[in-house]
Motif scaffolding. Structure first.
Motif, mmCIF file in Angstrom:
data_model
loop_
_atom_site.group_PDB
_atom_site.id
_atom_site.type_symbol
_atom_site.label_atom_id
_atom_site.label_comp_id
_atom_site.label_asym_id
_atom_site.label_seq_id
_atom_site.Cartn_x
_atom_site.Cartn_y
_atom_site.Cartn_z
ATOM 1 N N THR A 68 0.869 -1.244 -0.160
ATOM 2 C CA THR A 68 -0.090 0.439 0.022
ATOM 3 C C THR A 68 1.011 1.148 -0.267
ATOM 4 O OG1 THR A 68 0.068 0.034 2.640
ATOM 5 C CG2 THR A 68 -1.846 -0.922 1.331
ATOM 6 N N ASN A 69 0.319 2.410 -0.569
ATOM 7 C CA ASN A 69 1.171 3.560 -0.465
ATOM 8 C C ASN A 69 0.179 4.603 -0.453
ATOM 9 O OD1 ASN A 69 2.087 6.325 -1.244
ATOM 10 N ND2 ASN A 69 2.296 5.975 -3.220
ATOM 11 N N ASN A 70 -0.561 4.923 1.208
ATOM 12 C CA ASN A 70 -1.120 5.916 1.315
ATOM 13 C C ASN A 70 -0.567 7.493 1.479
ATOM 14 O OD1 ASN A 70 -3.135 7.620 2.867
ATOM 15 N ND2 ASN A 70 -3.563 6.348 4.554
ATOM 16 N N GLN A 71 -0.258 8.217 0.324
ATOM 17 C CA GLN A 71 -0.024 9.690 -0.123
ATOM 18 C C GLN A 71 1.356 9.443 0.516
ATOM 19 O OE1 GLN A 71 -2.241 13.033 0.686
ATOM 20 N NE2 GLN A 71 -2.920 11.760 1.660
ATOM 21 N N GLU A 72 2.745 8.575 0.135
ATOM 22 C CA GLU A 72 3.997 8.567 0.897
ATOM 23 C C GLU A 72 4.697 8.701 -0.207
ATOM 24 O OE1 GLU A 72 4.104 4.558 2.686
ATOM 25 O OE2 GLU A 72 2.700 4.247 2.627
ATOM 26 N N TYR A 73 4.612 8.823 -1.769
ATOM 27 C CA TYR A 73 5.448 9.208 -2.851
ATOM 28 C C TYR A 73 4.915 10.428 -3.089
ATOM 29 C CZ TYR A 73 7.740 9.829 -7.243
ATOM 30 O OH TYR A 73 8.418 9.860 -8.622
ATOM 31 N N THR A 74 3.612 10.836 -3.757
ATOM 32 C CA THR A 74 2.752 12.099 -3.980
ATOM 33 C C THR A 74 1.653 12.526 -2.987
ATOM 34 O OG1 THR A 74 3.947 12.031 -6.144
ATOM 35 C CG2 THR A 74 2.292 13.387 -5.981
ATOM 36 N N GLU A 75 1.405 13.870 -2.494
ATOM 37 C CA GLU A 75 0.421 14.021 -1.559
ATOM 38 C C GLU A 75 -0.631 14.017 -2.608
ATOM 39 O OE1 GLU A 75 0.618 16.736 1.525
ATOM 40 O OE2 GLU A 75 2.380 17.405 0.457
ATOM 41 N N GLY A 76 -1.557 13.611 -2.030
ATOM 42 C CA GLY A 76 -3.317 12.908 -2.544
ATOM 43 C C GLY A 76 -3.045 12.059 -3.503
ATOM 44 N N MET A 77 -1.852 11.134 -3.628
ATOM 45 C CA MET A 77 -2.107 9.915 -4.135
ATOM 46 C C MET A 77 -1.903 8.901 -3.387
ATOM 47 S SD MET A 77 0.164 8.575 -7.250
ATOM 48 C CE MET A 77 1.502 7.684 -6.083
ATOM 49 N N VAL A 78 -2.869 7.871 -3.810
ATOM 50 C CA VAL A 78 -2.748 6.683 -3.007
ATOM 51 C C VAL A 78 -2.936 5.427 -3.983
ATOM 52 C CG1 VAL A 78 -4.412 7.036 -1.159
ATOM 53 C CG2 VAL A 78 -5.429 6.508 -3.005
ATOM 54 N N ALA A 79 -2.521 4.072 -2.993
ATOM 55 C CA ALA A 79 -2.408 2.987 -4.689
ATOM 56 C C ALA A 79 -1.827 1.886 -3.669
ATOM 57 C CB ALA A 79 -1.076 3.313 -4.988
ATOM 58 N N ILE A 80 -2.591 0.950 -4.381
ATOM 59 C CA ILE A 80 -2.138 -0.686 -3.897
ATOM 60 C C ILE A 80 -1.219 -1.359 -4.824
ATOM 61 C CG2 ILE A 80 -3.683 -0.202 -2.722
ATOM 62 C CD1 ILE A 80 -5.959 -2.494 -4.067
ATOM 63 N N ALA A 81 -0.222 -2.748 -4.432
ATOM 64 C CA ALA A 81 0.125 -3.247 -5.428
ATOM 65 C C ALA A 81 0.069 -4.966 -5.346
ATOM 66 C CB ALA A 81 1.450 -3.222 -6.079
ATOM 67 N N VAL A 82 0.289 -5.579 -5.760
ATOM 68 C CA VAL A 82 0.540 -7.576 -5.835
ATOM 69 C C VAL A 82 1.699 -7.982 -6.488
ATOM 70 C CG1 VAL A 82 -2.562 -7.341 -5.184
ATOM 71 C CG2 VAL A 82 -1.558 -7.851 -7.614
ATOM 72 N N PRO A 83 1.583 -8.407 -6.412
ATOM 73 C CA PRO A 83 3.283 -8.901 -7.084
ATOM 74 C C PRO A 83 2.765 -9.856 -8.325
ATOM 75 C CG PRO A 83 3.216 -10.409 -5.190
ATOM 76 C CD PRO A 83 1.910 -9.748 -4.892
ATOM 77 N N LEU A 84 3.926 -10.223 -9.051
ATOM 78 C CA LEU A 84 3.665 -10.938 -10.156
ATOM 79 C C LEU A 84 5.203 -12.537 -10.293
ATOM 80 C CD1 LEU A 84 3.421 -8.525 -13.106
ATOM 81 C CD2 LEU A 84 1.394 -9.996 -11.745
ATOM 82 N N LEU A 85 4.563 -12.950 -9.675
ATOM 83 C CA LEU A 85 5.779 -14.265 -9.994
ATOM 84 C C LEU A 85 6.047 -14.780 -10.669
ATOM 85 C CD1 LEU A 85 4.049 -15.080 -6.541
ATOM 86 C CD2 LEU A 85 5.845 -12.780 -6.226
ATOM 87 N N ASP A 86 7.326 -15.127 -10.561
ATOM 88 C CA ASP A 86 8.238 -16.411 -11.821
ATOM 89 C C ASP A 86 7.848 -18.167 -10.890
ATOM 90 O OD1 ASP A 86 9.872 -16.910 -9.806
ATOM 91 O OD2 ASP A 86 11.642 -16.199 -10.706
ATOM 92 N N LYS A 87 7.623 -19.424 -11.697
ATOM 93 C CA LYS A 87 7.115 -20.340 -11.696
ATOM 94 C C LYS A 87 7.774 -20.556 -10.421
ATOM 95 C CE LYS A 87 7.078 -21.730 -16.354
ATOM 96 N NZ LYS A 87 6.928 -22.481 -17.174
ATOM 97 N N GLN A 88 9.286 -20.144 -10.053
ATOM 98 C CA GLN A 88 9.758 -20.170 -8.400
ATOM 99 C C GLN A 88 9.026 -19.051 -7.298
ATOM 100 O OE1 GLN A 88 12.075 -20.112 -11.675
ATOM 101 N NE2 GLN A 88 11.618 -22.417 -11.042
ATOM 102 N N ASP A 89 8.018 -18.896 -7.783
ATOM 103 C CA ASP A 89 8.178 -17.311 -7.034
ATOM 104 C C ASP A 89 8.430 -16.371 -6.502
ATOM 105 O OD1 ASP A 89 5.135 -19.382 -6.868
ATOM 106 O OD2 ASP A 89 5.262 -20.442 -5.397
#
Length: 258
Positions: free
Chosen positions: A197-218
């Motif tokens: 999660t990103n709660n305005q930590e890079y740019t004020e006024g912006m929030v974000a969530i992210a999930v990983p993209l993994l290879d076959k070895q996780d």
């Protein structure tokens, strides 16, 4: 079984040594020393160190934070992405991103780790009039972004410890986590829940969530994120999109690995 240096030196043609070394580094998948990589190749010590030096000088490898290990540098990562991303793959990847952005109504991006920050590989903007405008080549320090926190959570405890002791946690907004203990707690929580999660930590006024993209070895190879302005939404509402985000991530992973 590892052969003696001289016989192995003759057994591997000169023009194959760099390729075989890169293949071994990809197989290992973690920051690696020349000695560890050479356990399979069995080249003389001066040769393996020369190969690592060449790859570092040419921008394919970069020295890791422990000063002894090496990991892929931007040139090698870009090369890998280009190999995987044929025109068909790019077309389908863009379609997956566009469908996700349309369904959640916000900007979506694929982001990859570089040496000191996360960089954008691909991005689809929301069609809604209010949006966060970031530079095309922006780089987000790991501790300031949802994707960067995911990357930090993928490090071993030893490497994360070296990172947290060596880095400067620069404040980009009043909300940036600049206390090492606070960031460590956040990374532990990120690992446990499986998303960043990103709660305005890079740019004020912006929030974000992210999930990983993994290879076959996780192993984490990149991340898929949603970002939005707080004038329209908040972090809790973004988290409600996790099931759709994870579905898109699974589609992208299948696209790359199969």
């Amino acid at each position: 079984m590892k052969s003696d240096g001289n016989s192995t030196e003759k057994a591997i043609p000169t023009n194959l040594r760099l390729l075989l070394l890169l293949e071994e580094l990809a197989r290992i998948g973690t920051p690696t020393t020349p000695t560890a990589a050479n356990e399979v190749l069995g080249l003389p010590k001066p040769t393996i160190h020369r190969l690592f030096h060449t790859l570092e000088q040419e921008g394919f490898l970069q020295r890791d934070i422990d000063g002894r290990s090496y990991s892929p540098a931007p040139r090698l990562r870009n090369f890998a992405v280009s190999v995987l991303s044929s025109s068909r793959v790019r077309m389908v990847r863009k379609a997956v991103l566009e469908a996700l952005a349309r369904d959640v109504g916000e900007t979506c991006a694929i982001v990859m780790p570089e040496k000191h920050a996360m960089v954008r590989l691909d991005r689809v903007e929301t069609h809604r009039p209010l949006r966060i405008q970031l530079p095309q080549d922006y780089k987000m320090p790991f501790h300031t972004s949802a994707s960067g926190k995911l990357y930090l959570s993928s490090l071993t405890a030893r490497l994360f410890g070296k990172y947290i002791r060596a880095t400067t946690l620069e404040a980009h907004t009043p909300y940036t986590l600049t206390n090492p203990d606070a960031l460590t707690s956040e990374i532990v929580e990120t690992l446990a829940r499986g998303y960043g999660t990103n709660n305005q930590e890079y740019t004020e006024g912006m929030v974000a969530i992210a999930v990983p993209l993994l290879d076959k070895q996780d192993r984490l190879i990149s991340t898929l994120s949603i970002q939005a302005p707080i004038q329209r939404t908040n972090l809790e509402e973004l988290i409600s999109h996790l099931p759709r985000l994870k579905t898109a991530a699974a589609e992208l992973t299948e696209l790359v690995l199969n």
